[in-house]
Design an enzyme around this catalytic site. Structure first.
Site, short mmCIF file in Angstrom:
data_model
loop_
_atom_site.label_atom_id
_atom_site.label_comp_id
_atom_site.label_asym_id
_atom_site.label_seq_id
_atom_site.Cartn_x
_atom_site.Cartn_y
_atom_site.Cartn_z
N HIS A 191 -8.85 -4.74 -0.25
CA HIS A 191 -7.43 -4.07 0.10
C HIS A 191 -6.88 -4.73 1.30
O HIS A 191 -5.73 -4.80 1.66
CB HIS A 191 -7.39 -2.56 0.33
N SER A 215 0.89 -1.07 0.00
CA SER A 215 -0.07 -0.16 0.00
C SER A 215 0.89 1.35 0.08
O SER A 215 1.65 1.34 -0.88
CB SER A 215 -0.99 0.08 1.04
N ASP A 239 -9.38 -3.96 -6.17
CA ASP A 239 -8.53 -3.32 -4.99
C ASP A 239 -8.68 -1.69 -5.61
O ASP A 239 -8.08 -1.35 -6.46
CB ASP A 239 -7.18 -3.58 -4.67
#
Length: 281
Positions: free
Chosen positions: A251, A129, A225
């Protein structure tokens, strides 16, 4: 032990080494540099034994590697950075720009310091991320000749849910997704995004991609995502910015999602991949 920033007066070493380069016996053969995602790290965390968030996705990768290899052979170092994302529901947090920049600065300080002391040590980078974004930025600089270490010292890079993901850039070990990173989708709409996520500059794709590191960068993204598989056309910019700040259930499921890399989970794949790189001659 908490992370301490190296002295600002310490020069960055040249990115080339003579053929006869040697290093102290204490130097590890490989250093794994990991970067956790938003809300999974802190600026004063212990980079060897992170405790900021016991549920951090990256711990499911770094801890198995620490258990598998002796620290004298393989150093596993997790970036201690704020990892926040100011948005309309969390105005007290550090902005995405400042958090990401802090993380990149600390990654580069660690790479530079280790390379100056241990010029023959190789590196494996892995991030999730926001951590994938900052490590992807570091890898792009290295691969295009602008980094703090030479490209030949990087064995591999794994980016999970990279917000600057661009189809055709890097290698895809799992399912191919048609979308792009949220920073690419929202780049033309920065002014509309700012009221929702102040201080989060959407920068678009990385200029030059990963350069000579392209075949060593693993691009991993789960279908749907919103961080890395965003539509090319943002449509409603406010809704897309809100999705960026909140992420989504997909996610948060990389450790269990069987639909990202067939036959395994993302974290197990990275552990196996990193092990192969560590053990290569």
């Amino acid at each position: 032990m908490q992370w301490q920033r190296p002295s600002g007066e310490k020069p960055i070493p040249p990115i080339t080494q003579p053929p006869t380069a040697e290093q102290p016996e204490w130097c590890p053969d490989v250093e794994v540099v990991a970067a956790a995602g938003t809300w999974e790290s802190s600026a004063d965390d212990d980079p060897i034994n992170p405790r900021a968030n016991p549920y951090s996705f990256m711990l499911t990768i770094t801890q198995p590697l620490q258990e598998k290899y002796h620290p004298e052979d393989v150093k596993v170092w997790t970036v201690p950075y704020t990892a926040e994302f100011r948005n309309i529901n969390a105005q007290h947090e550090m902005s995405y720009d400042d958090s990401r920049n802090q993380g990149l600065e600390r990654v580069e300080a660690e790479l530079s310091d280790m390379h100056s002391q241990c010029p023959l040590t190789d590196f494996v980078l892995a991030g999730f991320s926001q951590g994938a974004v900052l490590l992807g930025d570091a890898a792009s600089k290295i691969g295009n000749g602008n980094g703090v270490i030479p490209a030949e010292r990087v064995r591999g890079v794994a980016l999970v849910a990279d917000g600057r993901r661009e189809p055709g850039v890097g290698q895809v070990p799992g399912v191919q997704v048609a979308g792009v990173g949220a920073e690419i989708t929202l780049e033309p709409l920065n002014l509309l995004v700012q009221p929702v996520v102040p201080g989060a500059t959407m920068r678009g794709p990385r200029e030059g991609g990963f350069g000579v590191l392209d075949d060593r960068v693993q691009d991993i993204c789960a279908p749907d995502d919103s961080i890395c598989d965003a539509p090319l056309n943002a449509g409603n910019a406010v809704e897309r910015a809100q999705a960026l700040a909140a992420a989504n259930g997909v996610h948060a499921m990389y450790a269990t999602n069987p639909n990202v890399i067939p036959g395994t989970t993302t974290n197990q794949w990275i552990v196996d991949w990193a092990s192969r790189l560590i053990e290569q001659s």
